[in-house]
Enzyme design. Sequence first.
Site, PDB file in Angstrom:
ATOM      1  N   ILE A  94      60.635 -10.128  77.095  1.00 26.79           N
ATOM      2  CA  ILE A  94      61.966 -10.481  77.583  1.00 26.79           C
ATOM      3  C   ILE A  94      62.390 -11.814  77.001  1.00 26.79           C
ATOM      4  O   ILE A  94      63.561 -12.050  76.714  1.00 26.79           O
ATOM      5  CB  ILE A  94      61.971 -10.555  79.123  1.00 26.79           C
ATOM      6  CG1 ILE A  94      61.571  -9.203  79.718  1.00 26.79           C
ATOM      7  CG2 ILE A  94      63.322 -10.999  79.656  1.00 26.79           C
ATOM      8  CD1 ILE A  94      62.521  -8.092  79.378  1.00 26.79           C
ATOM      9  N   ALA A  95      61.424 -12.721  76.814  1.00 25.49           N
ATOM     10  CA  ALA A  95      61.708 -14.056  76.283  1.00 25.49           C
ATOM     11  C   ALA A  95      60.437 -14.606  75.661  1.00 25.49           C
ATOM     12  O   ALA A  95      59.326 -14.185  75.993  1.00 25.49           O
ATOM     13  CB  ALA A  95      62.209 -14.983  77.387  1.00 25.49           C
ATOM     14  N   ALA A 114      58.793 -18.520  74.232  1.00 28.65           N
ATOM     15  CA  ALA A 114      58.974 -19.969  74.130  1.00 28.65           C
ATOM     16  C   ALA A 114      57.765 -20.578  73.448  1.00 28.65           C
ATOM     17  O   ALA A 114      57.008 -19.882  72.764  1.00 28.65           O
ATOM     18  CB  ALA A 114      59.213 -20.576  75.503  1.00 28.65           C
ATOM     19  N   SER A 115      57.574 -21.877  73.664  1.00 25.75           N
ATOM     20  CA  SER A 115      56.616 -22.610  72.838  1.00 25.75           C
ATOM     21  C   SER A 115      55.177 -22.166  73.040  1.00 25.75           C
ATOM     22  O   SER A 115      54.413 -22.073  72.089  1.00 25.75           O
ATOM     23  CB  SER A 115      56.737 -24.102  73.124  1.00 25.75           C
ATOM     24  OG  SER A 115      56.582 -24.351  74.506  1.00 25.75           O
ATOM     25  N   LEU A 116      54.785 -21.889  74.277  1.00 25.16           N
ATOM     26  CA  LEU A 116      53.376 -21.604  74.553  1.00 25.16           C
ATOM     27  C   LEU A 116      53.069 -20.134  74.765  1.00 25.16           C
ATOM     28  O   LEU A 116      51.901 -19.743  74.724  1.00 25.16           O
ATOM     29  CB  LEU A 116      52.916 -22.393  75.788  1.00 25.16           C
ATOM     30  CG  LEU A 116      53.064 -23.910  75.720  1.00 25.16           C
ATOM     31  CD1 LEU A 116      52.467 -24.548  76.965  1.00 25.16           C
ATOM     32  CD2 LEU A 116      52.421 -24.465  74.465  1.00 25.16           C
ATOM     33  N   GLY A 117      54.068 -19.328  75.039  1.00 29.16           N
ATOM     34  CA  GLY A 117      53.788 -17.922  75.323  1.00 29.16           C
ATOM     35  C   GLY A 117      55.054 -17.095  75.344  1.00 29.16           C
ATOM     36  O   GLY A 117      56.137 -17.578  75.009  1.00 29.16           O
ATOM     37  N   GLN A 118      54.905 -15.837  75.749  1.00 29.36           N
ATOM     38  CA  GLN A 118      56.054 -14.958  75.880  1.00 29.36           C
ATOM     39  C   GLN A 118      55.934 -14.161  77.163  1.00 29.36           C
ATOM     40  O   GLN A 118      54.837 -13.981  77.701  1.00 29.36           O
ATOM     41  CB  GLN A 118      56.197 -14.036  74.668  1.00 29.36           C
ATOM     42  CG  GLN A 118      55.010 -13.159  74.359  1.00 29.36           C
ATOM     43  CD  GLN A 118      55.118 -12.557  72.957  1.00 29.36           C
ATOM     44  OE1 GLN A 118      55.588 -13.194  72.016  1.00 29.36           O
ATOM     45  NE2 GLN A 118      54.660 -11.321  72.805  1.00 29.36           N
ATOM     46  N   VAL A 119      57.082 -13.685  77.655  1.00 27.80           N
ATOM     47  CA  VAL A 119      57.162 -13.097  78.994  1.00 27.80           C
ATOM     48  C   VAL A 119      57.557 -11.629  78.914  1.00 27.80           C
ATOM     49  O   VAL A 119      58.457 -11.252  78.159  1.00 27.80           O
ATOM     50  CB  VAL A 119      58.175 -13.876  79.852  1.00 27.80           C
ATOM     51  CG1 VAL A 119      58.372 -13.207  81.208  1.00 27.80           C
ATOM     52  CG2 VAL A 119      57.697 -15.302  80.051  1.00 27.80           C
ATOM     53  N   ASP A 176      59.546 -31.226  83.753  1.00 26.43           N
ATOM     54  CA  ASP A 176      60.106 -30.539  82.585  1.00 26.43           C
ATOM     55  C   ASP A 176      61.325 -29.710  82.989  1.00 26.43           C
ATOM     56  O   ASP A 176      61.357 -28.498  82.779  1.00 26.43           O
ATOM     57  CB  ASP A 176      59.022 -29.645  81.974  1.00 26.43           C
ATOM     58  CG  ASP A 176      59.439 -29.076  80.625  1.00 26.43           C
ATOM     59  OD1 ASP A 176      60.333 -29.668  79.995  1.00 26.43           O
ATOM     60  OD2 ASP A 176      58.879 -28.047  80.215  1.00 26.43           O
TER      61      ASP A 176
END
Length: 725
Positions: free
Chosen positions: A232-233, A235-240, A389
């Site tokens: 679904i998305a 980012a810097s450290l992982g994906q969802v 953050d």
Amino acid sequence: MSAMAVVARIPPTPTPTRRFSEASSSSSGCSSSRRRWGRRRSQLVRAAIVEATPPPPPSSSSSSSSSPAPLVLESRQRQSQRQRERTEDLQAEVRAMERAVNASVYSPQLLASKYGSSPLKAVRRAVEIVIALGSFGVSLGLDRSRGDLDRNKRFRAAQLRRIFTRLGPTFVKLGQGLSTRPDLCPPEYLEELSQLQDALPTFPDEEAFSCIERELGLSLDSIFSSISASPIAAASLGQVYKAQLKYSGQVVAVKVQRPAIEEAIGLDFYLIRGLGFLINKYVDIISSDVVALIDEFASRVYQELNYVQEAQNARRFRKLYADREDILVPDIFWDYTGTKVLTMEWVDGVKLNEQVAIEKQGLKVLDLVNTGIQCSLRQLLEYGYFHADPHPGNLLATPDGKLAFLDFGMMSETPEEARSAIIGHVVHMVNRDYEAMARDYYALDFLSPDVDVSPIVPALRDFFDDALNYTVSELNFKTLVDGLGNVLYQYPFNVPAYYALILRSLTVLEGLALYADPNFKVLAASYPYFAKRLLTDSSPYLRDALIELLFKDGKFRWNRLENLLVEGRKDRDFSAKDALQPVLKLLLGPDGEELRVLVIKEAVRVTEAFVLGSVIDAYSSMPDMVRSLIFNGNGNSSGPLVMSNTEQQRMIELRNRVSRIWQLLQSSENFDPTTLQPILQVLQQPEARDLGGRVIGGITRRLAARLLQQVLRLPPTSSASASTS
């Protein structure tokens, strides 16, 4: 900024899902889970039926005392069920912690040992970074020399985003930070860099699914009835991924860590730390320990790599702050969480910087930002545990108007002593007490106790005298931060890591508000909280700060109290019952004699103002004929009293101000005279009775002097005049 920050961005078209057959759900673990869930649902249904059924009318064959028994029994069953659920949840958390026992931690020594023995790898990475960023710098220089800087902004912004993406997670985080700073970056850069929050390249789904099975020790089809075929998305450290749990049918977000990310981040921090040593050695204008700041940031990034730690952060945050009806914090599913996999409640919502989408839902961005500011102030200054953050991808507006916090990998804590010191610092700033401001830096851990603060005072005065010419509503947080930063650079300050994160957090929130309203000021939105805490907090530090604010040169400043009450009432947690109680307790305590002398003097002034003010009002309301008869033509232009017009005006202003303050207390939300009972109880103490006697004595003497002065028609003495000023 992990991919969990954007789990709520659902595309309008259905996401392809990977579904598993019911036949695959026959494992004993999942069957027992479903049976437990089934039993729980049936118990809840039975409880609802019992509660919804009206009790039967009393009959001769049954005593009325036995009719509530089924309700009591069901209540006990529900309580027992909740206790079992809590126990199971704790056990699941322990199992998750066992899965994370070998999680990596940041160690500069290990990184130096690893990459120091492989200099070629470090050199290649350093050259890669220098070439990438250097070529961008050269391109900007050429644009400037050709006059194409503005025309090429959009292109260069996209180029910088691609460079950060190519350089990897460390630089993606840098770009995420810049994307929330409209004061540093033009709009074109903000828009492009904001894509780094959730629109990064993905890694293969097969690797993600294998990681889930490896981390949890379960097959994918035994955990989920369906899971999205693609992220679904990212980012810097992982994906969802969006999935549905098989045992309960609940929709969840599943975050999976990028492969080999520790290697990439470790090498970057090794190089950055080396740069920090050079800055410490050769750059004199930076007084802070740059290496220490890098180590602090790196340790927090490594904590983000441990998803069990992030899950514990989320639980703690939820416990502290999700009690508010306008705050939402998703829950954790421990049985499906490990070092590299995090399963969390799914949240529908829109990112906080998507103003058009938010307004389409009938919501206002500024209302949500204000909610975020108030929650952040509670985090920073009440409990001290805060989200470090809060970029737009981590703050979502839900359809029902709540502000959802996501991504709890980077958290920090404000030391207890510093919380009160920060509030006191704001008070001292407003009060222009620069000596006290300078001393605050000891409590804030900016200065060691052996540093003399006297040279710092003129620098603070030079900056804040100019800045404070604006009202609180006009002060810009960035202006204060930048100005204070200039002071910090000139003197031996050591800025602690928590303070840098606080500045970043509040600056991000102000940046989000600027999208919706260029004139928004975070300090104006924050001041009601500071005023409320100052009026109600029992901390000795804040109690002393309040007394410093209200008393000056032996006089009580009613205008300051009125302003504090006006601002404090804007905070929804303000309570008239709690206002000023800490000062009352000090007033009647063994160390309050100095304060008692001031209060007695002020009580005499106020009483005199009410009595003589009423006389002046009565005189002013009389017809001229009646006035002449009563005073036998001896009245003067200044009224019936022997005092100047200026003195009369001061008395009336004092009386009116005190009346307004009482009206402010009365008009507070849910005000009830009985809420003042604790204050009355304090006033019934022997010390209070003694104080009351001294006040009455002072009032009697003062009014007697006024009466004698009036009878003899003597001009007021200098002391009498001073007492009313």
